[in-house]
Enzyme design. Structure first.
Site, short mmCIF file in Angstrom:
data_model
loop_
_atom_site.label_atom_id
_atom_site.label_comp_id
_atom_site.label_asym_id
_atom_site.label_seq_id
_atom_site.Cartn_x
_atom_site.Cartn_y
_atom_site.Cartn_z
N ASP A 164 -40.40 22.53 51.06
CA ASP A 164 -41.30 22.72 49.80
C ASP A 164 -42.31 23.30 50.35
O ASP A 164 -43.69 23.17 50.20
CB ASP A 164 -41.89 21.37 49.28
CG ASP A 164 -42.28 21.45 47.92
OD1 ASP A 164 -43.12 20.45 47.25
OD2 ASP A 164 -42.32 22.59 47.44
N LYS A 222 -45.27 26.11 50.19
CA LYS A 222 -45.76 26.81 49.35
C LYS A 222 -47.36 26.62 49.61
O LYS A 222 -47.84 25.65 50.23
CB LYS A 222 -45.44 26.40 47.88
CG LYS A 222 -45.85 25.10 47.43
CD LYS A 222 -45.30 24.74 46.04
CE LYS A 222 -45.35 23.40 46.20
NZ LYS A 222 -44.64 22.73 44.63
N ASN A 276 -49.13 23.44 49.64
CA ASN A 276 -48.85 22.23 50.36
C ASN A 276 -49.48 22.67 51.69
O ASN A 276 -48.96 22.32 52.64
CB ASN A 276 -47.26 22.08 50.56
CG ASN A 276 -46.92 21.27 49.38
OD1 ASN A 276 -47.48 20.68 48.65
ND2 ASN A 276 -45.49 21.58 49.05
N ASP A 307 -47.79 17.19 52.95
CA ASP A 307 -46.84 16.83 51.77
C ASP A 307 -45.38 17.08 52.38
O ASP A 307 -44.53 17.86 51.90
CB ASP A 307 -47.26 17.92 50.62
CG ASP A 307 -46.68 17.20 49.40
OD1 ASP A 307 -47.11 17.23 48.23
OD2 ASP A 307 -45.98 16.13 49.44
N THR A 331 -43.42 24.32 40.64
CA THR A 331 -42.98 25.91 40.53
C THR A 331 -41.51 26.21 41.01
O THR A 331 -41.24 25.77 41.85
CB THR A 331 -44.12 26.87 41.33
OG1 THR A 331 -43.65 28.08 41.28
CG2 THR A 331 -44.14 26.29 42.86
#
Ligand SMILES: Cc1cc(Cn2cc(-c3c(Cl)cnc4nc(-c5cn(C)nc5C)[nH]c34)cn2)no1
Length: 288
Positions: free
Chosen positions: A139, A141, A144, A157, A175
């Protein structure tokens, strides 16, 4: 090694709670100070009631705790400990002095190449550490990533991270921009648990740092179609080295993506991150 919060039984009374730092889907984060040591940290408070209705999010939190507690890297946000009461789960996290990276990105629209390259080098170093422990973040991005007081970035995260391989049923939310094609395509989910998913996201992150928007940003349907075809255009004002590293990461076939070792040796990274190079560049600029 600084281990300020020695693992022992923690409870809420040990902390003086400060200002709210942010909120997420299942809770909030507060600035906090551990009373006996005056140690400053971030206290993430998650409500059990909301987790129970979050469709298996409770397992995600357990995984986040299990995975993040055992990680120690300058570009990974530390999880010092956790505790709970009847209604809430508390995560004692490292306080990142300069907050959420995406807010800096939005404020500056996009990062200059030297800054983007330094952030990507730090991300590659953190991902190399994670992959060596067979942890896949899944994840990556801007939302995070946090920033420490010295401007260093910290992946946070780990709610979506897994120990590879893993037969986890994953429901995706948030997203689509960062999802690799193998997670968009239906069919075998084996590739979902291959570390190379993080290489694709690193390519998307590089693009977004330099251009200020994600490469496949579009309507949800179009985003999925464009990801599945790696259909993106890189603005001509992006340097050729930066274009090259993005193209070598945003490759449909996971096995053909640039390995992290080669990301860290890429000319774009070397040019902006190796001290000697910077001094040499300064020398060159001054001699003109
Ligand atoms: C629930 C929930 C909310 C969030 C997002 N989030 C993370 C933080 C956060 C953490 Cl975990 C650690 N250190 C932080 N430092 C800041 C900060 C510093 N400045 C100057 N401004 C801010 C904001 N935020 C931190 C806050 N929210 N994840 O799960």
């Amino acid at each position: 090694v600084d281990v300020p919060l020695v693992p022992k039984q923690f409870h809420l009374g040990m902390f003086e709670i400060g200002r709210p730092l942010g909120k997420g889907k299942f809770g909030r984060v507060y600035l906090a100070k551990e009373r006996s040591s005056n140690f400053i940290c971030a206290l993430k408070v998650l409500y059990k009631s909301e987790l129970q209705h979050g469709g298996g999010v409770e397992k995600q939190v357990r995984r986040e705790i299990e995975i993040q507690s055992n990680l120690r890297h300058p570009n990974i946000l530390k999880l010092y400990g956790h505790f709970h009461d009847s209604k809430r789960i508390f995560l004692i996290l490292e306080f990142a002095g300069k907050g959420e990276l995406y807010k800096h990105l939005r404020r500056e629209s996009r990062f200059p190449e030297w800054k983007a390259a330094q952030y990507i080098a730090q991300m590659a170093s953190a991902l190399q550490y994670l992959h060596r422990k067979h942890v896949i973040h899944r994840d990556i991005k801007p939302e995070n990533i946090l920033m420490g007081i010295h401007g260093e970035i910290k992946i946070s995260d780990f709610g979506w991270s897994v120990h590879a391989p893993n037969n986890r049923r994953a429901t995706l939310c948030g997203t689509l921009d960062y999802l690799p094609p193998e997670m968009i395509r239906s069919g075998s989910k084996d590739n979902w648990y291959n570390e190379k998913v993080d290489l694709w996201s690193l390519g998307v992150l590089t693009y977004e740092f330099l251009v200020g928007e994600a490469p496949f940003e579009d309507t949800p349907i179009m985003t999925q179609k464009r990801i599945a075809r790696a259909d993106m255009t890189i603005p001509e004002w992006v340097s050729k080295e930066a274009k090259d590293i993005i193209k070598r990461l945003l490759v449909l076939d996971p096995d053909k993506r640039l390995p992290l070792e080669e990301v860290l040796q890429h000319p774009w990274i070397i040019k902006h991150c190796v001290k000697g190079e910077r001094a040499a560049n300064r020398e060159k600029a001054l001699s003109k």
